[in-house]
Design an enzyme around this catalytic site. Structure first.
Site, mmCIF file in Angstrom:
data_model
loop_
_atom_site.group_PDB
_atom_site.id
_atom_site.type_symbol
_atom_site.label_atom_id
_atom_site.label_comp_id
_atom_site.label_asym_id
_atom_site.label_seq_id
_atom_site.Cartn_x
_atom_site.Cartn_y
_atom_site.Cartn_z
ATOM 1 N N CYS A 108 -3.160 7.954 -23.025
ATOM 2 C CA CYS A 108 -2.743 8.087 -24.426
ATOM 3 C C CYS A 108 -3.955 8.104 -25.350
ATOM 4 O O CYS A 108 -4.052 8.932 -26.255
ATOM 5 C CB CYS A 108 -1.799 6.945 -24.794
ATOM 6 S SG CYS A 108 -1.174 7.053 -26.485
ATOM 7 N N CYS A 205 4.172 0.706 -24.766
ATOM 8 C CA CYS A 205 5.031 0.883 -25.941
ATOM 9 C C CYS A 205 6.385 1.500 -25.609
ATOM 10 O O CYS A 205 7.375 1.215 -26.277
ATOM 11 C CB CYS A 205 4.313 1.696 -27.018
ATOM 12 S SG CYS A 205 3.942 3.399 -26.548
#
Length: 368
Positions: A108, A205
């Site tokens: 990410c 997340c």
């Protein structure tokens, strides 16, 4: 206005990114705050019923915006769910289905967050981008060198090894020289009392309850039916039981095997092609060699065979001394030779090479 430059600051609403933004603002930078929505938290209910993580929910977005409003700099929320989902989440699933253990935060950072930041920074005419990561960057000998933070208990250089030179050149890490206790005090001193006491989130997340197995089951249709009932085998090939499906196990796992052999056993290998999970003793997890591919060289443009290094194979790993040898079979690959055996090398995880506090480079661990 005498500005040090215009900087786009990634603000999650947590204490670190908030203090990073405020420090830059006080130091004379023209700050623009940006919060990235990476996942559809409203629908991402975990098996426990928990919908949101501690760092990326609507309240956190509002906290980030409020900090910007309090100090008079602009703040935007951008939706990068499509970019995030198509790359990070698909890779996460694919890696587990391939019998590897991914590190989605590294991907990410490298491919999504920094790319999204730079894209918006250029659109807004920003000279720099900044985050609340605990790391440092400096210019030396024509290179931009990533190094460990002052607070080694919080150092995040391990998850930033993928950042290329053109990105590091424009990146600021305002917290790199501070202890976490200092940052909490800075937040309190600026009136953010609740924020200064906020617990940290270590969750992925998009896996709100830290249950990656549940996430895989919800994401891959019919997964349990496809993979349940494969064999547990010992390192000598003997079958000793049935497992719940190879993607639900990780290298080094001891708990949750639901198998009584009268002695501790660990997952030592995973073979997706046969739906087999190999079990062994603690010593079977140890190795003095590993292969790494997809290396991003940071301190230098590359290394010579025999380059000494301290190698970390997981985030909280203190590191093991060894040396690097270029892999003739793999472009941007290396063979790593440790000075003594290390335990629990997991394909799919990151290997990061250090020269003292400086990051030489990093890549993804492969099967030998």
């Amino acid at each position: 206005m005498n500005s040090k430059g215009k900087v786009l600051v990634a603000m999650s609403g947590g204490i670190d990114s908030t203090v990073a933004a405020l420090l830059l603002h006080e130091q004379g930078y023209e700050v623009i705050g940006i919060t990235m929505k990476t996942w559809d938290y409203a629908t991402a209910t975990g098996s426990s019923g928990k919908k949101e993580t501690g760092c990326c929910n609507l309240d956190a977005f509002n906290d980030a915006r409020q900090a910007a409003v309090d100090h008079g700099f602009p703040h935007y929320v951008i939706d990068i769910r499509d970019e995030f989902g198509s790359f990070v989440v698909e890779n996460f699933v694919d890696e587990y289905m391939a019998g590897r253990t991914p590190n989605p935060c590294v991907l990410c950072n490298t491919h999504i967050k920094w790319a999204a930041l730079l894209k918006r920074a250029d659109a807004l005419g920003c000279d720099f981008i900044a985050t609340g990561h605990y790391a440092r960057v400096r210019a030396e000998n024509g290179r931009w060198i990533l190094s460990k933070a002052h607070d080694l208990t919080k150092d995040q250089s391990y998850v930033l090894w993928g950042l290329p030179q053109e990105v590091l050149k424009r990146t600021l890490f305002p917290l790199g020289d501070f202890l976490k206790t200092d940052v909490r005090q800075m937040a309190a001193d600026r009136g953010y009392i609740e924020l200064s006491k906020k617990a940290e989130s270590f969750e992925i997340c998009f896996v709100p309850d830290n249950d990656y197995r549940g996430f895989l089951k919800r994401t891959v249709a019919g997964l349990e039916e496809k993979v349940a009932g494969g064999d547990y085998v010992l390192t000598d090939g003997r079958v000793v039981g049935k497992h719940k499906g190879y993607p639900f196990y990780t290298i080094g796992q001891r708990k949750g095997l639901d198998l009584a052999l009268g002695r501790p056993v660990f997952v030592t290998a995973i073979h997706p092609e046969t739906n087999t999970v190999v079990l062994g003793e603690a010593d079977d997890l140890k190795s003095v060699d590993m292969r790494v591919k997809g290396i991003n060289w940071i301190k230098w443009t590359g290394v010579q065979d025999g380059q000494p290094s301290t190698i970390k194979i997981r985030y909280k790993d203190p590191g093991t001394s060894g040396f690097l040898q270029l892999d003739p079979q793999v472009p941007e690959g290396a063979l790593v030779h440790f000075d003594h055996a290390v335990s629990g090398i997991a394909p799919g995880q990151s290997a990061v090479f250090y020269d003292g506090d400086d990051v030489i480079g990093g890549g993804i661990i492969q099967h030998l």
